[in-house]
Design a protein around this motif. Sequence first.
Motif, PDB file in Angstrom:
ATOM      1  N   VAL A 289       0.702  -1.208  -0.097  1.00 54.90           N
ATOM      2  CA  VAL A 289      -0.001   0.052  -0.015  1.00 54.90           C
ATOM      3  C   VAL A 289       0.857   1.254   0.083  1.00 54.90           C
ATOM      4  N   ARG A 290       0.419   2.106  -0.656  1.00 54.59           N
ATOM      5  CA  ARG A 290       1.100   3.519  -0.829  1.00 54.59           C
ATOM      6  C   ARG A 290      -0.084   4.594  -0.851  1.00 54.59           C
ATOM      7  N   GLU A 291       0.082   5.584  -0.071  1.00 53.87           N
ATOM      8  CA  GLU A 291      -0.718   6.670  -0.189  1.00 53.87           C
ATOM      9  C   GLU A 291       0.177   7.871  -0.408  1.00 53.87           C
ATOM     10  N   TYR A 292      -0.580   8.831  -1.302  1.00 53.58           N
ATOM     11  CA  TYR A 292      -0.027  10.050  -1.379  1.00 53.58           C
ATOM     12  C   TYR A 292      -0.857  11.127  -1.890  1.00 53.58           C
ATOM     13  N   GLN A 293      -0.574  12.521  -1.803  1.00 47.94           N
ATOM     14  CA  GLN A 293      -1.580  13.490  -1.995  1.00 47.94           C
ATOM     15  C   GLN A 293      -1.153  13.986  -3.619  1.00 47.94           C
ATOM     16  N   LEU A 294      -2.160  14.259  -4.364  1.00 43.29           N
ATOM     17  CA  LEU A 294      -1.919  14.861  -5.494  1.00 43.29           C
ATOM     18  C   LEU A 294      -1.556  16.316  -5.242  1.00 43.29           C
ATOM     19  N   VAL A 295      -0.362  16.687  -5.824  1.00 41.16           N
ATOM     20  CA  VAL A 295       0.010  18.244  -5.556  1.00 41.16           C
ATOM     21  C   VAL A 295      -0.858  19.246  -6.453  1.00 41.16           C
ATOM     22  N   SER A 296      -0.804  18.861  -7.682  1.00 42.97           N
ATOM     23  CA  SER A 296      -1.705  19.733  -8.685  1.00 42.97           C
ATOM     24  C   SER A 296      -2.367  18.803  -9.711  1.00 42.97           C
ATOM     25  N   MET A 297      -3.576  19.271 -10.078  1.00 41.27           N
ATOM     26  CA  MET A 297      -4.140  18.477 -11.178  1.00 41.27           C
ATOM     27  C   MET A 297      -4.699  19.611 -12.252  1.00 41.27           C
ATOM     28  N   ARG A 298      -4.739  18.894 -13.502  1.00 40.75           N
ATOM     29  CA  ARG A 298      -5.335  19.859 -14.247  1.00 40.75           C
ATOM     30  C   ARG A 298      -6.560  19.442 -15.110  1.00 40.75           C
ATOM     31  N   ARG A 299      -7.327  20.000 -15.592  1.00 43.71           N
ATOM     32  CA  ARG A 299      -8.650  19.500 -16.224  1.00 43.71           C
ATOM     33  C   ARG A 299      -8.752  19.848 -17.570  1.00 43.71           C
ATOM     34  N   ASP A 300      -9.241  19.013 -18.374  1.00 48.93           N
ATOM     35  CA  ASP A 300      -9.441  19.271 -19.844  1.00 48.93           C
ATOM     36  C   ASP A 300     -10.673  20.363 -20.063  1.00 48.93           C
ATOM     37  N   LYS A 301     -11.007  20.633 -21.185  1.00 48.04           N
ATOM     38  CA  LYS A 301     -11.770  21.781 -21.425  1.00 48.04           C
ATOM     39  C   LYS A 301     -13.205  21.266 -21.250  1.00 48.04           C
ATOM     40  N   GLU A 302     -13.440  19.814 -20.971  1.00 49.34           N
ATOM     41  CA  GLU A 302     -14.777  19.156 -20.657  1.00 49.34           C
ATOM     42  C   GLU A 302     -14.869  19.045 -19.038  1.00 49.34           C
TER      43      GLU A 302
END
Length: 150
Positions: free
Chosen positions: A133-146
């Motif tokens: 098991v590994r747990e981590y936080q996503l630091v940044s996300m991008r979204r597509d135009k939809e």
Amino acid sequence: MKVFLRCFAALIMVISIILGFISVNTFQSSTAVDDIGISMVRLLYEYESIIDVYNREDQIKSLCSPDVWEAINFDNTAHFAGTWDRTRNIPTVVRVVFTRPGLVVYALENDFVVPKDLWCFEYRIENGVFSEVREYQLVSMRRDKEGGLF
């Protein structure tokens, strides 16, 4: 020539239908693996009070190898501080954002946690238990135009 084009179009349709059935069956067969990951995330982080999680200790332990249990158990202060402490012991709901075999991306919803923060629970199942098991936080996300994640 028209007969050839019609036969070719029919062949393409048949191939598309077959590939569609294959992809649906593949998705359905991975659902059970996805469910166990989602279930573990909910066992760990969805509660009215942290006491709920302590009451689930035996259930969680039964789903883990000894090494994984040692890493995620409640006596592990590093894990406690990085996980349950972030929710400040107030009622918390897990919102699953994305899942695939071996990975659950989720957000925690309560009055303290920023709802846009995303967390990953990455795991491997061997012999019916969580072996890694590994747990981590996503630091940044991008979204597509939809508005979807990519």
